[in-house]
Scaffold this motif. Structure first.
Motif, PDB file in Angstrom:
ATOM      1  N   ILE A 194      -8.675  -9.044  -4.421  1.00  0.00           N
ATOM      2  CA  ILE A 194      -8.059  -7.910  -5.117  1.00  0.00           C
ATOM      3  C   ILE A 194      -7.692  -8.352  -6.531  1.00  0.00           C
ATOM      4  O   ILE A 194      -6.959  -9.322  -6.702  1.00  0.00           O
ATOM      5  CB  ILE A 194      -6.803  -7.416  -4.374  1.00  0.00           C
TER       6      ILE A 194
ATOM      7  N   SER B 142      -5.603   1.476  -3.325  1.00  0.00           N
ATOM      8  CA  SER B 142      -6.683   1.270  -2.360  1.00  0.00           C
ATOM      9  C   SER B 142      -7.371  -0.039  -2.732  1.00  0.00           C
ATOM     10  O   SER B 142      -7.532  -0.347  -3.911  1.00  0.00           O
ATOM     11  CB  SER B 142      -7.678   2.427  -2.385  1.00  0.00           C
ATOM     12  N   ALA B 143      -7.735  -0.778  -1.738  1.00  0.00           N
ATOM     13  CA  ALA B 143      -8.379  -2.058  -2.005  1.00  0.00           C
ATOM     14  C   ALA B 143      -9.185  -2.492  -0.795  1.00  0.00           C
ATOM     15  O   ALA B 143      -8.764  -2.298   0.341  1.00  0.00           O
ATOM     16  CB  ALA B 143      -7.331  -3.125  -2.324  1.00  0.00           C
ATOM     17  N   GLU B 144     -10.315  -3.070  -1.091  1.00  0.00           N
ATOM     18  CA  GLU B 144     -11.099  -3.693  -0.042  1.00  0.00           C
ATOM     19  C   GLU B 144     -10.746  -5.173  -0.047  1.00  0.00           C
ATOM     20  O   GLU B 144     -10.905  -5.859  -1.054  1.00  0.00           O
ATOM     21  CB  GLU B 144     -12.586  -3.497  -0.311  1.00  0.00           C
ATOM     22  N   VAL B 145     -10.235  -5.658   1.052  1.00  0.00           N
ATOM     23  CA  VAL B 145      -9.819  -7.050   1.156  1.00  0.00           C
ATOM     24  C   VAL B 145     -11.026  -7.902   1.522  1.00  0.00           C
ATOM     25  O   VAL B 145     -11.823  -7.540   2.383  1.00  0.00           O
ATOM     26  CB  VAL B 145      -8.709  -7.219   2.212  1.00  0.00           C
ATOM     27  N   SER B 146     -11.148  -9.043   0.846  1.00  0.00           N
ATOM     28  CA  SER B 146     -12.217  -9.986   1.127  1.00  0.00           C
ATOM     29  C   SER B 146     -11.636 -11.392   1.144  1.00  0.00           C
ATOM     30  O   SER B 146     -10.918 -11.784   0.227  1.00  0.00           O
ATOM     31  CB  SER B 146     -13.303  -9.901   0.050  1.00  0.00           C
TER      32      SER B 146
ATOM     33  N   ASP C 294       0.839  -1.202   0.000  1.00  0.00           N
ATOM     34  CA  ASP C 294       0.000   0.000   0.000  1.00  0.00           C
ATOM     35  C   ASP C 294       0.873   1.251   0.000  1.00  0.00           C
ATOM     36  O   ASP C 294       2.112   1.171   0.059  1.00  0.00           O
ATOM     37  CB  ASP C 294      -1.008  -0.020   1.152  1.00  0.00           C
TER      38      ASP C 294
END
Length: 169
Positions: A72, A110-114, A24
């Motif tokens: 991602i 930027s990333a939303e982690v799942s 990041d």
């Protein structure tokens, strides 16, 4: 190549893996936290990645694993050249594994982690993720664990951060 059944009989399961260290803007790397199903009392942090499918490049495998394990999506070309390669031997879930590892780094603005894409084994042995620095892992109070490659992760984090910072915009 030995298959998993042969590994239980003592013949090691050999595999080539593509691994990726997403970095990041703050110079932290996304790692997963989990354990060997036979030794849940020894959790550890590890890099995202997994075995290449037949006819799949290691770069493509790393990008696929990033999508499956962390949700991602990145273009495999953005992974650039490998930042490191190694071979390790370890046991996991009763299998003896000899694993070739090729590591890549990618800047993730930027990333939303799942963790929703984890397979059955991963769901049973991964409990969380974290954005960590090399110093975080080297701190006495962080549970670094006893994973198959945990001693090399701080160096990989430093190499990943240096790699993405050296790339042209």
């Amino acid at each position: 190549m030995a298959d998993r059944a042969d590994s239980r009989a003592g013949i090691p399961w050999r595999r080539q893996t593509g691994r990726v260290l997403p970095v990041d803007a703050e110079g932290r790397v996304l790692l997963l936290h989990g354990w060997d199903p036979h030794h849940p009392e020894h959790p550890y942090w590890f890099t995202i990645g997994g075995g290449a499918e037949p006819d799949e490049s290691l770069r493509d495998a790393a990008a696929r694993e990033l999508r499956e394990e962390a949700g991602i999506t990145v273009d495999p070309a953005l992974l650039g050249e490998p930042i490191a390669q190694s071979t390790i031997e370890f046991s996991w879930a009763g299998y003896r594994i000899i694993q070739g590892q090729t590591f890549y780094a990618v800047l993730v603005e930027s990333a939303e982690v799942s963790l929703d894409g984890l397979d059955h084994w991963e769901q049973a042995s991964i409990d969380k993720y974290g954005w960590l620095t090399a110093e975080d892992l080297e701190a006495d109070d962080l549970e670094a664990g006893e994973g198959p490659a945990d001693s090399q992760i701080p160096g990989l984090i430093r190499a990943a951060v240096a790699s993405v910072r050296a790339r042209p915009d």
